[in-house]
Design an enzyme around this catalytic site. Structure first.
Site, mmCIF file in Angstrom:
data_model
loop_
_atom_site.group_PDB
_atom_site.id
_atom_site.type_symbol
_atom_site.label_atom_id
_atom_site.label_comp_id
_atom_site.label_asym_id
_atom_site.label_seq_id
_atom_site.Cartn_x
_atom_site.Cartn_y
_atom_site.Cartn_z
ATOM 1 N N LEU A 158 0.774 -1.406 0.012
ATOM 2 C CA LEU A 158 0.102 -0.018 -0.062
ATOM 3 C C LEU A 158 0.964 1.240 -0.017
ATOM 4 C CD1 LEU A 158 -3.119 0.393 -0.078
ATOM 5 C CD2 LEU A 158 -2.869 1.022 2.339
ATOM 6 N N GLY A 159 1.926 1.444 -1.017
ATOM 7 C CA GLY A 159 2.631 2.473 -1.043
ATOM 8 C C GLY A 159 1.788 3.578 -1.942
ATOM 9 N N ILE A 161 1.311 3.500 -5.239
ATOM 10 C CA ILE A 161 0.415 2.735 -6.211
ATOM 11 C C ILE A 161 -0.655 2.100 -5.793
ATOM 12 C CG2 ILE A 161 0.716 1.072 -8.093
ATOM 13 C CD1 ILE A 161 3.365 2.036 -8.651
ATOM 14 N N ARG A 237 6.721 -5.850 -10.334
ATOM 15 C CA ARG A 237 7.849 -6.371 -10.779
ATOM 16 C C ARG A 237 7.528 -7.891 -11.009
ATOM 17 N NH1 ARG A 237 9.342 -2.042 -12.178
ATOM 18 N NH2 ARG A 237 11.620 -1.136 -11.707
ATOM 19 N N ASP A 261 1.539 -6.818 -16.438
ATOM 20 C CA ASP A 261 2.133 -5.815 -17.093
ATOM 21 C C ASP A 261 3.646 -6.186 -17.020
ATOM 22 O OD1 ASP A 261 2.215 -3.160 -18.655
ATOM 23 O OD2 ASP A 261 3.293 -2.592 -16.861
ATOM 24 N N GLU A 266 12.598 -9.799 -18.981
ATOM 25 C CA GLU A 266 11.797 -8.917 -20.004
ATOM 26 C C GLU A 266 12.801 -8.620 -21.081
ATOM 27 O OE1 GLU A 266 10.135 -5.679 -17.898
ATOM 28 O OE2 GLU A 266 8.482 -6.943 -17.060
ATOM 29 N N HIS A 284 4.831 -4.035 -20.204
ATOM 30 C CA HIS A 284 5.579 -3.059 -19.154
ATOM 31 C C HIS A 284 5.566 -1.808 -19.517
ATOM 32 C CE1 HIS A 284 8.994 -2.840 -16.058
ATOM 33 N NE2 HIS A 284 8.182 -2.010 -15.709
#
Length: 319
Positions: A158-159, A161, A237, A261, A266, A284
């Site tokens: 819960l930062g 974002i 991530r 995403d 990657e 991403h």
């Protein structure tokens, strides 16, 4: 008086994705590009001796071996919000500051997360595909799905974002809970554990900051706890999810849906996902908008300016 190339500080671009920054840097700095040196020793015995700052994409790994051979290095300026490719404690112990673009793309990432929730939960991508393949007929229709109202959304981390995702999903009249390793003041209920959150969530949205301690925190047991009717969304991530276990669960039906995403490696190979059902995948792009990218670049440039003028850094990463 304009600076001559001899006077300009030397900076290094660490990855090809940062190439668009080169013209923005060249007025004030001598710019080197790491990818121009297939042999690291050629770089370290030449430009590496003069580089004082690295402009970096924070998710990419920077090896200690490389950094330790750059005697003038004092700053790693991450254009990204994340900095998981940088060993921050090691850098601090060796007098190298690290900065990042904290919070600048949180709204855009949250918007994308909600888009992934809707696309997967309501079958929007599947519906588009069926229509284009001629599979919309009176005899063959998509099965109806549940709406989001009253469903339970679990937020992992819960930062900036996570808060933004929770706020947006609340507007869909979902019931919001969250879990993170550290308690914090919040209007949302904090679950007793990650497993408890997973068991109680119809939709689990992964927003946590990755570090060495939480790789594959969304493991097989957490994935199966979300269950055959549930959805896992990842906009943080790829390293946070045990990807092989996720794919196995989607194929077996132990997990209902996934919308991703970010990926463990990657760019992720398309063949890896060719026969994986009930997925929505994006490359991403959650935080990469025409609004957030200039803000992150400008903050990176400001951190560089402050460093080379001996001023306090704007957004240092705490060790």
């Amino acid at each position: 008086m304009p600076q001559t190339p001899i006077d300009k500080p030397h900076v290094l671009l660490s990855h090809e994705m940062l190439m668009p920054l080169q013209p923005l840097l060249e007025g004030a700095y001598v710019v080197h590009r790491l990818w121009d040196y297939p042999d690291p020793m050629t770089f370290l015995e030449g430009p590496g001796l003069r580089v004082r700052a690295i402009v970096h994409a924070g998710e990419m790994a920077l090896s200690r071996d490389l950094l330790s051979e750059m005697p003038q290095l004092g700053l790693i300026a991450c254009v990204s919000v994340g900095y998981d490719g940088v060993d921050v404690p090691w850098c601090k112990a060796h007098g190298i500051a690290v900065t990042h673009s904290t919070g600048l793309n949180a709204s855009d990432v949250a918007d994308h997360a909600v888009g992934l929730v809707l696309a997967a939960w309501r079958g929007i991508v599947e519906g588009d595909s069926r229509l284009r393949r001629g599979r919309w007929t009176h005899a063959e229709r998509m099965a109806p799905r549940h709406g989001l109202r009253g469903r339970k959304a679990g937020i992992v981390g819960l930062g900036y974002i996570g808060e933004a995702v929770a706020s947006r999903l609340s507007a869909f009249e979902m019931k919001i809970s969250w879990w993170g390793p550290r308690p914090k003041e919040s209007d949302y209920h904090r679950a007793d554990s990650l497993m408890a959150l997973a068991r109680d969530s119809d939709v689990l949205v992964v927003c946590a900051r990755p570090d060495a301690e939480n790789r594959h925190m969304i493991d097989r047991s957490v994935i199966e706890a979300v269950g055959p009717q549930g959805l896992i969304v990842n906009v943080a991530r790829g390293s946070l999810i045990e990807e092989d276990a996720l794919i196995d669960a989607l194929k077996s039906g132990a997990l209902g849906m996934a919308a991703l995403d970010v990926f463990d490696h990657e760019p992720t190979p398309p063949a890896r996902w060719a026969d994986v059902p009930h997925t929505v995948l994006t490359p991403h792009t959650a935080g990469a908008t025409l609004d957030s990218i200039p803000a992150m670049v400008n903050l990176t440039l400001e951190n560089l300016r402050r460093y080379f003028h001996g001023e306090p850094l704007a957004t240092p990463v705490a060790a």
